[in-house]
Design a protein around this motif. Structure first.
Motif, PDB file in Angstrom:
ATOM      1  N   ILE A  17       7.742  -7.221  11.542  1.00  0.00           N
ATOM      2  CA  ILE A  17       9.026  -7.007  10.892  1.00  0.00           C
ATOM      3  C   ILE A  17       9.600  -5.740  11.826  1.00  0.00           C
ATOM      4  O   ILE A  17       9.073  -4.685  11.830  1.00  0.00           O
ATOM      5  N   MET A  19      13.070  -3.176  11.199  1.00  0.00           N
ATOM      6  CA  MET A  19      14.256  -2.750  10.087  1.00  0.00           C
ATOM      7  C   MET A  19      14.943  -1.701  10.747  1.00  0.00           C
ATOM      8  O   MET A  19      14.628  -0.862  11.562  1.00  0.00           O
ATOM      9  N   LEU A  25      15.121  -4.921   1.933  1.00  0.00           N
ATOM     10  CA  LEU A  25      14.040  -5.885   2.005  1.00  0.00           C
ATOM     11  C   LEU A  25      13.499  -6.330   0.613  1.00  0.00           C
ATOM     12  O   LEU A  25      13.944  -5.994  -0.425  1.00  0.00           O
ATOM     13  N   TRP A  40       0.741   0.155   1.965  1.00  0.00           N
ATOM     14  CA  TRP A  40       1.541  -0.745   2.605  1.00  0.00           C
ATOM     15  C   TRP A  40       1.897  -1.647   1.708  1.00  0.00           C
ATOM     16  O   TRP A  40       1.045  -2.424   0.813  1.00  0.00           O
ATOM     17  N   CYS A  43       6.527  -7.443   2.984  1.00  0.00           N
ATOM     18  CA  CYS A  43       8.143  -7.394   2.899  1.00  0.00           C
ATOM     19  C   CYS A  43       8.689  -8.361   3.624  1.00  0.00           C
ATOM     20  O   CYS A  43       8.060  -8.796   4.492  1.00  0.00           O
ATOM     21  N   THR A  45      12.636  -9.429   5.419  1.00  0.00           N
ATOM     22  CA  THR A  45      13.804  -8.949   5.662  1.00  0.00           C
ATOM     23  C   THR A  45      14.939 -10.174   5.356  1.00  0.00           C
ATOM     24  O   THR A  45      14.442 -11.388   5.066  1.00  0.00           O
ATOM     25  N   TRP A  52       3.894  -6.378   7.139  1.00  0.00           N
ATOM     26  CA  TRP A  52       3.528  -5.033   6.193  1.00  0.00           C
ATOM     27  C   TRP A  52       4.425  -3.887   6.572  1.00  0.00           C
ATOM     28  O   TRP A  52       4.572  -3.787   7.933  1.00  0.00           O
ATOM     29  N   VAL A  53       4.811  -3.123   5.664  1.00  0.00           N
ATOM     30  CA  VAL A  53       5.664  -2.131   5.704  1.00  0.00           C
ATOM     31  C   VAL A  53       5.070  -0.712   5.037  1.00  0.00           C
ATOM     32  O   VAL A  53       4.606  -0.921   3.787  1.00  0.00           O
ATOM     33  N   LYS A  55       4.799   2.319   2.633  1.00  0.00           N
ATOM     34  CA  LYS A  55       5.624   2.680   1.555  1.00  0.00           C
ATOM     35  C   LYS A  55       6.575   3.951   2.044  1.00  0.00           C
ATOM     36  O   LYS A  55       7.533   4.111   1.620  1.00  0.00           O
ATOM     37  N   ILE A  58      10.126   3.038   3.100  1.00  0.00           N
ATOM     38  CA  ILE A  58      11.080   2.197   2.144  1.00  0.00           C
ATOM     39  C   ILE A  58      11.788   3.161   1.392  1.00  0.00           C
ATOM     40  O   ILE A  58      10.917   4.299   0.659  1.00  0.00           O
TER      41      ILE A  58
END
Length: 100
Positions: A17, A19, A25, A40, A43, A45, A52-53, A55, A58
């Motif tokens: 992913i 961004m 998201l 984690w 998310c 797009t 996995w992104v 925290k 975000i």
């Protein structure tokens, strides 16, 4: 810093992913299977790339923001929803929704 691999790891998400600042998201479940991997979130797009992104990258919006969806049915903590304009449908975790 350089690191030496001591245990093999194969990604389950070979298309990572990506961004940019300001991208929106869809934030899903929080990873909780391993205490060492805190904060984690799974998310998606707008281009439908999932992954996995952490925290920390975000920017959590506060208040009553987000789209209004029509819930059609609920099963096992998920709600089958439809977007009123696009008619797009799909499962959304119930914990990500509040009744309007």
């Amino acid at each position: 810093m350089k690191y030496r691999v001591i245990k093999q790891h194969t990604s389950e998400y070979p298309n990572p992913i990506v961004m940019a600042k300001g991208d929106r998201l869809i934030i899903g479940e929080k990873f909780d299977d391993n205490q060492a991997w805190n904060d984690w979130y799974f998310c998606e797009t707008q281009d439908r790339v999932k992954g996995w992104v952490p925290k920390q990258v975000i920017n959590w919006l506060s208040g009553n923001q987000g789209e209004v969806l029509t819930g059609i049915k609920e099963l096992n903590g998920w709600i089958w929803c439809q977007h009123p304009d696009s008619k797009e449908e799909g499962w959304v975790p119930a914990e990500n929704l509040v009744q309007d």
